[in-house]
Design a protein around this motif. Structure first.
Motif, PDB file in Angstrom:
ATOM      1  N   ASP A 140       0.857  -1.195   0.000  1.00 46.19           N
ATOM      2  CA  ASP A 140       0.000   0.000   0.000  1.00 46.19           C
ATOM      3  C   ASP A 140       0.884   1.233   0.000  1.00 46.19           C
ATOM      4  O   ASP A 140       1.105   1.847   1.029  1.00 46.19           O
ATOM      5  CB  ASP A 140      -0.901   0.005   1.248  1.00 46.19           C
ATOM      6  CG  ASP A 140      -2.158  -0.800   0.999  1.00 46.19           C
ATOM      7  OD1 ASP A 140      -2.633  -0.804  -0.161  1.00 46.19           O
ATOM      8  OD2 ASP A 140      -2.631  -1.437   1.959  1.00 46.19           O
ATOM      9  N   PHE A 141       1.383   1.579  -1.165  1.00 45.77           N
ATOM     10  CA  PHE A 141       2.321   2.706  -1.214  1.00 45.77           C
ATOM     11  C   PHE A 141       1.577   4.023  -1.422  1.00 45.77           C
ATOM     12  O   PHE A 141       0.465   4.045  -1.953  1.00 45.77           O
ATOM     13  CB  PHE A 141       3.361   2.491  -2.311  1.00 45.77           C
ATOM     14  CG  PHE A 141       2.793   2.237  -3.686  1.00 45.77           C
ATOM     15  CD1 PHE A 141       2.329   3.272  -4.472  1.00 45.77           C
ATOM     16  CD2 PHE A 141       2.740   0.940  -4.199  1.00 45.77           C
ATOM     17  CE1 PHE A 141       1.826   3.039  -5.744  1.00 45.77           C
ATOM     18  CE2 PHE A 141       2.228   0.696  -5.473  1.00 45.77           C
ATOM     19  CZ  PHE A 141       1.767   1.755  -6.245  1.00 45.77           C
ATOM     20  N   VAL A 142       2.232   5.108  -0.984  1.00 53.29           N
ATOM     21  CA  VAL A 142       1.664   6.438  -1.255  1.00 53.29           C
ATOM     22  C   VAL A 142       2.290   7.040  -2.507  1.00 53.29           C
ATOM     23  O   VAL A 142       1.770   7.988  -3.084  1.00 53.29           O
ATOM     24  CB  VAL A 142       1.822   7.416  -0.053  1.00 53.29           C
ATOM     25  CG1 VAL A 142       0.936   6.995   1.101  1.00 53.29           C
ATOM     26  CG2 VAL A 142       3.284   7.523   0.391  1.00 53.29           C
ATOM     27  N   ALA A 143       3.438   6.507  -2.898  1.00 51.56           N
ATOM     28  CA  ALA A 143       4.099   7.003  -4.114  1.00 51.56           C
ATOM     29  C   ALA A 143       5.105   5.968  -4.580  1.00 51.56           C
ATOM     30  O   ALA A 143       5.518   5.087  -3.811  1.00 51.56           O
ATOM     31  CB  ALA A 143       4.823   8.323  -3.821  1.00 51.56           C
ATOM     32  N   GLU A 144       5.471   6.095  -5.846  1.00 43.99           N
ATOM     33  CA  GLU A 144       6.557   5.271  -6.379  1.00 43.99           C
ATOM     34  C   GLU A 144       7.707   6.197  -6.748  1.00 43.99           C
ATOM     35  O   GLU A 144       7.496   7.374  -7.085  1.00 43.99           O
ATOM     36  CB  GLU A 144       6.089   4.488  -7.598  1.00 43.99           C
ATOM     37  CG  GLU A 144       5.076   3.418  -7.215  1.00 43.99           C
ATOM     38  CD  GLU A 144       4.758   2.483  -8.367  1.00 43.99           C
ATOM     39  OE1 GLU A 144       5.569   1.589  -8.647  1.00 43.99           O
ATOM     40  OE2 GLU A 144       3.694   2.661  -8.976  1.00 43.99           O
ATOM     41  N   ALA A 145       8.903   5.644  -6.667  1.00 43.61           N
ATOM     42  CA  ALA A 145      10.089   6.480  -6.873  1.00 43.61           C
ATOM     43  C   ALA A 145      11.197   5.653  -7.503  1.00 43.61           C
ATOM     44  O   ALA A 145      11.103   4.421  -7.566  1.00 43.61           O
ATOM     45  CB  ALA A 145      10.555   7.019  -5.523  1.00 43.61           C
ATOM     46  N   SER A 146      12.225   6.324  -7.962  1.00 48.36           N
ATOM     47  CA  SER A 146      13.430   5.600  -8.376  1.00 48.36           C
ATOM     48  C   SER A 146      14.664   6.430  -8.039  1.00 48.36           C
ATOM     49  O   SER A 146      14.607   7.658  -8.020  1.00 48.36           O
ATOM     50  CB  SER A 146      13.395   5.256  -9.866  1.00 48.36           C
ATOM     51  OG  SER A 146      13.075   6.379 -10.633  1.00 48.36           O
ATOM     52  N   VAL A 147      15.716   5.675  -7.749  1.00 48.65           N
ATOM     53  CA  VAL A 147      17.022   6.296  -7.504  1.00 48.65           C
ATOM     54  C   VAL A 147      17.993   5.655  -8.482  1.00 48.65           C
ATOM     55  O   VAL A 147      18.027   4.425  -8.600  1.00 48.65           O
ATOM     56  CB  VAL A 147      17.481   6.059  -6.048  1.00 48.65           C
ATOM     57  CG1 VAL A 147      18.954   6.439  -5.876  1.00 48.65           C
ATOM     58  CG2 VAL A 147      16.620   6.854  -5.084  1.00 48.65           C
ATOM     59  N   ILE A 148      18.737   6.468  -9.186  1.00 53.92           N
ATOM     60  CA  ILE A 148      19.732   5.941 -10.122  1.00 53.92           C
ATOM     61  C   ILE A 148      21.117   6.318  -9.619  1.00 53.92           C
ATOM     62  O   ILE A 148      21.405   7.486  -9.349  1.00 53.92           O
ATOM     63  CB  ILE A 148      19.495   6.468 -11.558  1.00 53.92           C
ATOM     64  CG1 ILE A 148      18.106   6.001 -12.046  1.00 53.92           C
ATOM     65  CG2 ILE A 148      20.594   5.975 -12.498  1.00 53.92           C
ATOM     66  CD1 ILE A 148      17.762   6.419 -13.468  1.00 53.92           C
ATOM     67  N   VAL A 149      21.940   5.272  -9.486  1.00 49.87           N
ATOM     68  CA  VAL A 149      23.315   5.435  -8.991  1.00 49.87           C
ATOM     69  C   VAL A 149      24.258   5.077 -10.131  1.00 49.87           C
ATOM     70  O   VAL A 149      23.992   4.137 -10.880  1.00 49.87           O
ATOM     71  CB  VAL A 149      23.554   4.475  -7.800  1.00 49.87           C
ATOM     72  CG1 VAL A 149      24.987   4.543  -7.305  1.00 49.87           C
ATOM     73  CG2 VAL A 149      22.580   4.771  -6.665  1.00 49.87           C
ATOM     74  N   ALA A 150      25.345   5.814 -10.265  1.00 52.80           N
ATOM     75  CA  ALA A 150      26.409   5.442 -11.212  1.00 52.80           C
ATOM     76  C   ALA A 150      27.621   5.034 -10.395  1.00 52.80           C
ATOM     77  O   ALA A 150      28.004   5.751  -9.465  1.00 52.80           O
ATOM     78  CB  ALA A 150      26.754   6.619 -12.120  1.00 52.80           C
ATOM     79  N   ARG A 151      28.184   3.875 -10.727  1.00 56.97           N
ATOM     80  CA  ARG A 151      29.325   3.364  -9.945  1.00 56.97           C
ATOM     81  C   ARG A 151      30.432   2.905 -10.896  1.00 56.97           C
ATOM     82  O   ARG A 151      30.151   2.237 -11.897  1.00 56.97           O
ATOM     83  CB  ARG A 151      28.874   2.206  -9.059  1.00 56.97           C
ATOM     84  CG  ARG A 151      29.954   1.667  -8.144  1.00 56.97           C
ATOM     85  CD  ARG A 151      29.404   0.581  -7.215  1.00 56.97           C
ATOM     86  NE  ARG A 151      30.453   0.079  -6.347  1.00 56.97           N
ATOM     87  CZ  ARG A 151      31.328  -0.849  -6.702  1.00 56.97           C
ATOM     88  NH1 ARG A 151      31.282  -1.378  -7.908  1.00 56.97           N
ATOM     89  NH2 ARG A 151      32.263  -1.246  -5.850  1.00 56.97           N
ATOM     90  N   SER A 152      31.665   3.251 -10.537  1.00 58.18           N
ATOM     91  CA  SER A 152      32.797   2.855 -11.388  1.00 58.18           C
ATOM     92  C   SER A 152      33.471   1.614 -10.806  1.00 58.18           C
ATOM     93  O   SER A 152      33.197   1.215  -9.676  1.00 58.18           O
ATOM     94  CB  SER A 152      33.798   4.009 -11.494  1.00 58.18           C
ATOM     95  OG  SER A 152      34.250   4.341 -10.196  1.00 58.18           O
ATOM     96  N   ALA A 153      34.383   1.006 -11.591  1.00 59.60           N
ATOM     97  CA  ALA A 153      35.019  -0.246 -11.163  1.00 59.60           C
ATOM     98  C   ALA A 153      35.837  -0.080  -9.891  1.00 59.60           C
ATOM     99  O   ALA A 153      36.019  -1.021  -9.124  1.00 59.60           O
ATOM    100  CB  ALA A 153      35.899  -0.780 -12.293  1.00 59.60           C
ATOM    101  N   ASP A 154      36.340   1.144  -9.629  1.00 62.47           N
ATOM    102  CA  ASP A 154      37.112   1.350  -8.400  1.00 62.47           C
ATOM    103  C   ASP A 154      36.237   1.786  -7.233  1.00 62.47           C
ATOM    104  O   ASP A 154      36.737   2.207  -6.190  1.00 62.47           O
ATOM    105  CB  ASP A 154      38.260   2.346  -8.640  1.00 62.47           C
ATOM    106  CG  ASP A 154      37.754   3.700  -9.128  1.00 62.47           C
ATOM    107  OD1 ASP A 154      36.516   3.876  -9.198  1.00 62.47           O
ATOM    108  OD2 ASP A 154      38.581   4.564  -9.449  1.00 62.47           O
ATOM    109  N   GLY A 155      34.917   1.669  -7.393  1.00 57.21           N
ATOM    110  CA  GLY A 155      34.002   1.877  -6.277  1.00 57.21           C
ATOM    111  C   GLY A 155      33.521   3.306  -6.086  1.00 57.21           C
ATOM    112  O   GLY A 155      32.768   3.588  -5.159  1.00 57.21           O
TER     113      GLY A 155
END
Ligand code: AMP
Length: 391
Positions: free
Chosen positions: A199-214
């Motif tokens: 029962d959500f009040v909203a939907e969201a997204s988070v986009i992360v960019a990650r490189s090979a060295d962390g």
């Protein structure tokens, strides 16, 4: 299911090296566009001559992007290889890695995120917030899963095919144990994940960019509205409390770290009435909600995927102007070409079309509206959409 880190190779890949993209859809096409703007050469492998990548790829090989021998051959001539779809077989990524090509995301990451069962178990095993679920591989397990989830307090359930489902396809809502038996058959007696309805009040997204060295950077949290299981609109920035946004971004970054992903990780989330956040699903690639960044952010998601896989700097990203992305589905073409001239007359929107032939429910393109305030951007986006729908 594993959470292994990528093979360590931190050398930066500079232009004009070649980036290979497996898959031919609009995500691949927009990745090519970004890569070209950044000085790289692009080589795309996809099944059909008419695929959207044809418009931006320097080279377009018409072949099965999941076929290991083909991919190994292409990989030998590339500095790095990436994917634009979950459907790409992990064995193809293994073949590329064995051909001494850098691969991002890795075959292990691809294996985890392409199947809803391994994805959900990965999240649970790493203490990353996820709703109640069960994995199901038989009619008997389906009944047991439904009984357990209903007994645990879920009022309705949603069964999703473990593989191949997207945009609400391969999903069925269940309101009783009897309906669960029907759903097992209706979905093709194939492996499933059954989830408690949130029962959500909203939907969201988070986009992360990650490189090979962390190293990592992230986009501001987006707010998503779905219609009939398909993303309709994304707003940037989302209208969330700072505590919810901080929790969501922390969850997104911890998930990227636990997975050891290189490139983008999109984390779809449900926001609960108390402001807490649960993960719905993951995508180790650019995400539909991230299209809004093409206009509204200081860097686009496509640019950041290329930057992350190539080991370039990952700057902090900020909102340039509040923005709204609206998907354009094939249904808008039911009576011929939509009235884009009228939509563009307003001056606040841009239209991006993918060059696909129209079909109901098919993502044909998107609009992005930006304005000094989010309310104005929403108003402009909705007015434009009404024009398109009224034809
Ligand atoms: P998915 O393909 O898993 O992203 O699901 C598509 C959409 O269906 C989501 O964005 C939600 O709007 C809805 N949905 C999926 N799973 C659930 C759930 N467990 N509870 C409530 N709504 C859901």
């Amino acid at each position: 299911m594993t959470s292994k880190a990528e093979p360590i190779n931190h050398q930066t890949i500079h232009p004009p090296e070649t980036i290979t993209i497996l898959g031919g859809g609009q995500l691949g096409s927009m990745l090519c566009e970004a890569a070209k703007r950044m000085g790289y050469r692009t080589f795309c492998v996809s099944g059909h001559e008419t695929d959207p990548v044809r418009r931006w790829a320097d080279h377009h090989l018409i072949a099965d992007p999941g076929e290991p021998a083909t991919v190994a051959r292409v990989a030998r001539q590339s500095a790095i290889l990436t994917v634009e779809a979950e459907s790409i077989e992990p064995v193809a990524l293994e073949a590329a890695a064995n051909a001494q090509c850098r691969v991002a995301p890795s075959a292990d990451v691809q294996r985890t995120v392409r199947d809803r069962r391994s994805e959900k178990m990965f999240l649970r095993d790493h203490g990353l917030a996820v709703g109640p679920f069960a994995t199901v591989e038989s009619a008997k397990q389906m009944r047991e899963a439904a009984e357990t989830l209903f007994a645990g307090g879920s009022k309705k359930l949603v069964a999703k095919t473990a593989r191949g489902g997207y945009d609400g396809k391969g999903q069925r809502w269940i309101h009783s144990v009897t309906e669960a038996a029907d759903a097992w058959e209706a979905l093709g007696s194939t492996p499933l994940v059954v989830e408690g309805g949130i029962d959500f009040v909203a939907e969201a997204s988070v986009i992360v960019a990650r490189s090979a060295d962390g190293r990592m950077t992230h986009f501001p949290m987006f707010q998503n509205e779905h219609r009939r299981g398909i993303l309709f609109q994304t707003r940037m920035p989302g209208d969330f409390s700072s505590a919810t946004a901080a929790q969501a971004i922390d969850l997104g970054r911890r998930t990227a770290e636990a997975l050891g992903v290189v490139g983008l990780l999109a984390v779809e989330m449900f926001i609960l009435p108390d402001g807490n956040v649960l993960i719905n699903e993951l995508a180790a690639r650019p995400h539909n909600s991230g299209h809004v960044t093409m206009r509204a952010a200081s860097r686009s998601q496509f640019e950041m995927h290329i930057a992350a896989i190539c080991g370039l700097p990952l700057p902090e990203i900020h909102t340039l102007q509040p923005g709204v992305m609206t998907n354009l589905l094939g249904d808008l073409w039911a009576h011929g070409e939509p009235d884009f001239a009228k939509v563009l007359a307003d001056g606040r929107g841009m239209i991006h079309l993918y060059g696909k032939s129209p079909r109901s429910g098919r993502k044909m393109g998107h609009m992005i509206h930006t304005a000094p305030t989010l309310a104005e951007a929403v108003q402009a986006a909705n007015a434009a959409y009404e024009i398109l729908e009224s034809r």
